[in-house]
Every structure is written in C-alpha cells, then in structure tokens.
Scaffold this motif. Structure first.
Motif: not given
Length: 454
Positions: A65-69, A113-115, A373-374
């Motif tokens: 989540g944080p990585a994707s942000d 990661g997928s979820t 992230a959330a």
C-alpha cells in the motif's frame, strides 16, 4: 472500437492480480488431499501450510500500500507478478513441509499486494457511474481464479499431481508480468506525481470526455491540501473510517467464505464423498461463484451497496443455520448433498454481496493521498482474518461437529449485519473526491480546510 478494446484490456489486466489471488486460495484445497501422501502433515502442520500464505499476505498488504503511493500502482504490480512466479516454483519443487511453508509465505507476499493494489487501481481508473461494476472485476477475477484452481485440482486428482496443481500458478503470473507493459498508471497518482497532462492522457482512455474536466478539477482541489500520506493516516479525522474499513475487511474473511474455499473438499469427504467427487463438488461451487459475481457486476451500480450487503447477510446466515439443523437431524455421513446445496446457497448470497462489494467500497472509503496505504492496512486486517480461519478451522472441526463450526459463522454473520446497518456509509453514485470531501467534513476536518486551499 479501438478505445473500447483498450479500455477492456486495461481493466482485464488491472484485475488479473485477483485471478492469481483466487487461484492460490483455492488450489491448496485439492492439493491437501495428496500432499500428505508424499510429505507427512498433522492437523496442525496442515493448517500451517494453508495459513502460511496469509502470514506472507499480512506483510505484503502492509508493504504494498505505501509502496504504491510512492512508486505508483503499475510498478508495484510488476513486482507482485515476479513474486508470484518465485512462490509458485518453490511450491512445485518442495521436498518437505518447511519448503511448502516458505513457498506459501512467498506467494502470500504477492497475494497481500494484490488485495491492496488491485481494488485501488480499478477504482481510480473507473468513471463514477460504472465504478462499482468495473471495480467488481477484481472479485470476478478472484472467483475465476478459484474456479480455475478447482478445475486444475480435478484434472490432476487422478495422478495425485499436487506439484502440478501448485506450480501452474506460474502461467497467469507470466501473463500478468507481460501485461504490465500495457497497463497505464492511475490518473490520480499521475496528477500528483507527473502533472495534469499525464493524468488527462490516461483518463481519455477510460473516462467519458465530458467528465474529465470535472474529475480533474475535483482531484486538484483535494491535491491542494498539503498533507503527506503519513499525516493523513494518523489524522484523527481518518481514524474512524480506517477502523470501519478494517472491521469491514475482517468480517468478510471470518464470515465463513474461507472455510469453504480452503476446506470444501475436506468437508465433502467427511460427509461421505470420495476424493474426486469432493473436488468435483467444489468445481460446481466455483462455477456458481463465478456466475453470481457476473450478476453482481450487472446490478452493483443500480442498488445501494449497503442494501446488497444486508441481503447477502440474511441469505448467508439462513443457509448456515439450515445446513446445521439438517446435518444434526440426518447425521454427518448422510449429509453430502445437504452440505453441497447449502454451501452453494451461501456462495450465491456471498457472491452478490460481500464478495464484490468489499473490493468496491474499500478504496471508495479512503482519501486519495493515502488510498493505497489505507487500503493496504484494511487488506492486512483482511489477511489476519483469513489466517485465523485457515489455521483454526481444521482444529475446530477436529474437536467439534462441522455443523457446530458453521453455526459459529452464522453468529458472526449476524454481527456483520449489525455492523453494516449501523456503521458503514453508503458510497454509490458519488465520485471519489466527493466521498473524500464529505468524509473530511463529517469527521471534523471541516469544509473550511478545503475552502482555504481553493
């Protein structure tokens, strides 16, 4: 024609991570019938093999989540595809129980990661009026993945080929790895990190032309609020929604669905069916799961999200209670068809409600600056719930009747119904930015804050 094809391809590839999640959830149910013939498993280590994927998923949800942000949704999906491939290969060549556990943990990193990422990506790529149906593609892909795993289980049951069952996850993983090259980045991430021109170019692929200006204006308004992801996550105004989203995710996993997905063949063999017949019974359930999810996609933008959840809750609880009563009166050894019919009814109500609606609503609930992230935090809680069911269901069925365990799930379903009615907000028919603005205003981040930055 070209734009429609590109749009379809974008959402297909965006949801493909859900297929892998579903495949790796479902494949272990059939593989467990044969792994024990090559590698010794107790009821405790059997639960560990199943649940170890979810230990990895907890870490994957927390990290992705944080990585994707920070890095973007697309780059993280590329990493997830590589991790899926590594995990599948470890499982296919496992010589012992510890290797099985390690392989499942690695797969779990990708599942987590997928979820966290797939629902966010689909939600941010979809226009408001069709966000529910397009975001539901994640759940459709999960159900197709589960059905695919059941079919693979059945195909290799005759040769007890559990290594093939587990290793074939490499195929869709490779498709996802190649497909990333054709996936655009989320326009909301692009607006913040690359500017309006990049965001507008992507939105032209999936949004109606007359909505793009309005959406970008709303996105800019939210972007104008100077907050970091961490500050948004720890802010008092987001905390209630983060708790609601996490409890929502937890209920979806402990409501009973994972006991069916992970252990359906075991349930059916205990009820008197043979190994192949038990796996074939799960194939039927998998087909129903896919079909009702398609129905859900057709209706999810026409019926309020909360109403669908309430209908689903009532149907799921009723099916579990009826099944428990019938098994008690008939006896476990005579209850194979009762179990199949009642669990199929459960799947029907789950498939039109809690299955797709969770993945639609989670990213809708959270603000843009911390959406990845959330959602990752909620997905982490979801993985914990799945872990609890995977680890303790076989232990519970070893010490108490199966029907008693499903009555516990019925009680949990009643609690979930109360939660939906009392705490979950309605999100249908509103843009992500409208939902965020209302969230800030409702939870004391007043609209004055927005006005100051206009």
């Amino acid at each position: 024609m070209g734009k429609n094809f590109n749009k379809s391809l974008i959402f297909f590839l965006g949801a493909l991570g859900g297929l892998l999640y579903g495949y790796d959830m479902g494949i272990i149910s059939g593989a467990l019938l044969f792994i024990g013939k090559d590698i010794h498993l107790t009821s405790g280590t059997e639960g560990l093999v199943v649940s170890s994927m979810l230990i990895g998923a907890i870490a994957g949800s927390a990290l992705s989540g944080p990585a994707s942000d920070k890095l973007g949704r697309r780059r993280v999906v590329f990493i997830i595809a590589i991790v899926y491939i590594i995990g599948a290969l470890i499982l296919a060549f496992s010589p012992s129980m510890p290797f099985l556990v390690v392989g499942r943990i690695v797969i779990g990193l990708a599942v987590g990661g997928s979820t966290a990422i797939v629902p966010v990506y689909l939600s941010e790529m979809a226009p408001t009026e069709s966000r529910g149906s397009l975001s539901s593609l994640n759940q459709l892909m999960i159900t197709i993945g589960i059905l695919s795993s059941y079919l693979i289980n059945y195909a290799f049951a005759g040769i007890e080929g559990w290594r093939w069952m587990l290793g074939l996850a490499v195929v869709p993983s490779l498709i996802l790895l190649i497909g990333v090259a054709f996936m655009p980045e989320s326009p909301r991430w692009l607006l913040e990190h690359r500017g309006e021109k990049a965001a507008r170019k992507v939105m032209e692929l999936t949004f109606p032309a007359n909505e793009i200006d309005k959406e970008i204006a709303e996105m800019k308004e939210i972007n104008a609020i100077s907050e970091s992801t961490w500050n948004v996550l720890k802010s008092p105004w987001l905390r209630p929604t983060l708790i609601i989203g996490s409890v929502f995710a937890l209920f979806q996993q402990i409501i009973g669905i994972n006991a069916i997905i992970y252990y359906a063949p075991k349930i059916f063999t205990k009820a008197g069916l043979g190994d192949s017949a038990s796996i074939l019974g799960t194939v039927g359930i998998g087909v129903v799961n896919v079909l009702v999810t398609i129905v859900a996609i057709m209706i999810i933008d026409k019926i309020d999200r909360k109403k669908l959840l309430v209908i689903g809750n009532i149907g799921m609880v009723a099916s579990l209670v009826i099944m428990a009563i019938l098994i008690w009166s008939m006896g476990v050894q005579s209850s194979a068809w009762v179990s199949i019919i009642c669990l199929t009814i459960f799947i029907i109500f789950f498939g039109i409600s809690w299955g797709p609606v969770l993945w639609v609503m989670l990213p809708e609930l959270f603000p843009m600056r911390a959406r990845g992230a959330a959602t990752g935090i909620a997905a982490l809680v979801l993985s914990i719930g799945s872990l609890l069911v995977a680890q303790f269901f076989p232990m519970l069925t070893a010490v108490m009747p199966t029907q008693g365990v499903f009555l516990i799930f019925a009680v949990i379903g009643i609690g979930a119904l109360f939660f939906v009615v009392k705490y979950l907000p309605e999100t249908r028919g509103r843009s992500l930015e409208e939902i965020e603005a209302e969230l800030r205003a409702r939870t004391s981040a007043t609209s004055a804050n927005l006005d100051r930055h206009k």
